[in-house]
Design an enzyme around this catalytic site. Structure first.
Site, PDB file in Angstrom:
ATOM      1  N   PRO A  91       0.823  -1.224   0.000  1.00  0.00           N
ATOM      2  CA  PRO A  91       0.000   0.000   0.000  1.00  0.00           C
ATOM      3  C   PRO A  91       0.854   1.269   0.000  1.00  0.00           C
ATOM      4  CG  PRO A  91      -0.330  -1.265   2.037  1.00  0.00           C
ATOM      5  CD  PRO A  91       0.562  -2.076   1.159  1.00  0.00           C
ATOM      6  N   GLU A 118       2.230  -7.882   8.231  1.00  0.00           N
ATOM      7  CA  GLU A 118       2.277  -6.419   8.280  1.00  0.00           C
ATOM      8  C   GLU A 118       3.149  -5.828   7.182  1.00  0.00           C
ATOM      9  OE1 GLU A 118       0.450  -4.252  10.353  1.00  0.00           O
ATOM     10  OE2 GLU A 118      -0.575  -6.167  10.579  1.00  0.00           O
ATOM     11  N   ARG A 156      -3.666  -7.793 -20.634  1.00  0.00           N
ATOM     12  CA  ARG A 156      -4.580  -7.394 -21.713  1.00  0.00           C
ATOM     13  C   ARG A 156      -3.974  -6.332 -22.624  1.00  0.00           C
ATOM     14  NH1 ARG A 156      -7.804  -3.444 -20.942  1.00  0.00           N
ATOM     15  NH2 ARG A 156      -9.685  -4.421 -21.753  1.00  0.00           N
ATOM     16  N   ASP A 171      -9.788   1.708 -24.519  1.00  0.00           N
ATOM     17  CA  ASP A 171     -10.158   1.605 -23.106  1.00  0.00           C
ATOM     18  C   ASP A 171     -10.173   2.947 -22.396  1.00  0.00           C
ATOM     19  OD1 ASP A 171     -10.617  -1.031 -22.683  1.00  0.00           O
ATOM     20  OD2 ASP A 171      -8.558  -1.508 -22.097  1.00  0.00           O
TER      21      ASP A 171
HETATM   22  N1  ADE Z   1      -0.876  -5.154  -0.017  1.00  0.00           N
HETATM   23  C1  ADE Z   1      -1.763  -4.796   0.916  1.00  0.00           C
HETATM   24  N2  ADE Z   1      -2.525  -3.766   0.505  1.00  0.00           N
HETATM   25  C2  ADE Z   1      -2.117  -3.456  -0.752  1.00  0.00           C
HETATM   26  C3  ADE Z   1      -2.491  -2.491  -1.696  1.00  0.00           C
HETATM   27  N3  ADE Z   1      -3.466  -1.601  -1.463  1.00  0.00           N
HETATM   28  N4  ADE Z   1      -1.833  -2.452  -2.872  1.00  0.00           N
HETATM   29  C4  ADE Z   1      -0.838  -3.326  -3.115  1.00  0.00           C
HETATM   30  N5  ADE Z   1      -0.430  -4.268  -2.259  1.00  0.00           N
HETATM   31  C5  ADE Z   1      -1.050  -4.335  -1.076  1.00  0.00           C
END
Ligand code: ADE
Length: 235
Positions: A91, A118, A156, A171
Site C-alpha cells: 500500500p 504487516e 490485456r 479503453d
Molecule cells: N498489499 C496490501 N494492501 C495493498 C495495496 N493496497 N496495494 C498493493 N499491495 C497491497
C-alpha cells in the site's frame, strides 16, 4: 512476456491463471506466468518466514532471508539478455494507473513480490531495489490480490492477448487524453423504455466520434479522485 510471482500462497493464483483471458494467452505462448513459494526458501526446523518487528508493534513482518533468496533464485533462472523488473505490492507503493500498467507491459520480464502479514522487512526493499506498487489507498491482507490486478491490467495490453486489438486502445484511461469511456449500448434499441441515443444509429461516424468524446469528457469530470475528493478531469 514472462511474469514470476513470488508469494507464500501460490494456490491463490490457480483459478485466476486458468481463467479465459490469461489461460488463452499462456496457451498461445504470449505470456509465461510462473509461481514461486517463499516458504521453499525458509530455513530451520519450523520453516519460519515471518517474525515480530524490532522496537515492538503489532503483527509480523516477512523476514528478509527467504524473500530475497526466493527472488534471487527467480532472477538467476533467466538469460542476462532478459533483465527483470522487480515490483513489490504494497500500500506504500506508487499508485497503479493505466500508464503504469503500460510501462510494466513494455517489459520482457516482471517479478511480482507479494507481501503478507504487516509487510516486508525494509532490507527486502533495500537489497532488491524494487519498484513498489499499490493498487489503491486501502489495505489488503496480502499482496496476492494486488498482484492479480497488476497481471490482469498488464496482460490485456500485450499484443495478441485481446481478440480485438482496438479494444485496449479504446479503453478508459488510454490514449493521450486518458479519459474514462462514456456510455455504450448494444441491442435491443429500446429496453424498459430506455432508448439507444439516435446518434449511435445514424451511421455518421464523425458525429458518433464527436458524441463519444463529449460523453467521455462528461464521465471523466463526474469522477472524483479518491485522495483529493476533487473531480479528476484536468484538461
Ligand atoms: N498489499 C496490501 N494492501 C495493498 C495495496 N493496497 N496495494 C498493493 N499491495 C497491497
Amino acid at each position: 512476456m514472462r511474469i514470476d510471482v513470488v508469494t507464500l500462497f501460490p494456490e491463490m493464483f490457480q483459478g485466476f491463471l486458468e481463467g479465459s483471458l490469461l489461460g488463452a494467452a499462456q496457451k498461445a505462448g504470449l505470456l509465461d506466468i510462473r509461481l514461486s513459494n517463499i516458504r521453499d526458501f525458509a530455513t530451520g526446523v519450523h520453516r519460519q518466514v515471518d517474525d515480530r518487528p524490532y522496537g515492538g508493534g503489532p503483527g509480523m513482518l516477512l523476514m528478509p532471508g527467504p524473500v530475497v533468496d526466493c527472488v534471487e533464485s527467480v532472477l538467476a533462472d533467466a538469460p542476462a539478455s532478459q533483465p527483470a523488473h522487480v515490483a513489490m505490492l504494497t500500500p506504500a507503493g506508487r499508485p497503479l494507473t493505466q500508464q503504469v500498467a503500460e510501462e510494466l507491459a513494455s517489459r520482457e520480464r516482471l517479478v511480482l513480490l507479494c507481501g503478507r502479514y504487516e509487510g516486508f522487512d525494509q532490507r527486502v526493499c533495500d537489497t532488491l531495489a524494487a519498484d513498489q506498487i499499490s493498487i489503491g489507498d486501502y489495505v489488503l491482507s496480502g499482496g496476492e490480490v494486488a498482484a492479480m490486478v497488476v497481471i490482469d491490467a498488464v496482460a490485456r495490453l500485450l499484443p495478441g492477448v485481446l481478440g480485438d486489438e482496438q479494444s485496449a486502445v479504446d479503453d478508459s484511461f488510454s490514449g493521450t487524453d486518458r479519459l474514462v469511456e462514456g456510455p455504450q449500448y448494444t441491442r435491443p434499441r429500446e429496453f424498459r423504455g430506455l432508448r439507444v441515443p439516435d446518434v449511435l444509429l445514424s451511421g455518421d461516424h464523425g458525429q458518433i466520434a464527436a458524441w463519444r468524446h463529449k460523453q467521455a469528457l462528461a464521465a471523466t469530470s463526474r469522477r472524483t479522485s479518491p485522495t483529493t475528493g476533487q473531480p479528476t478531469q484536468t484538461s
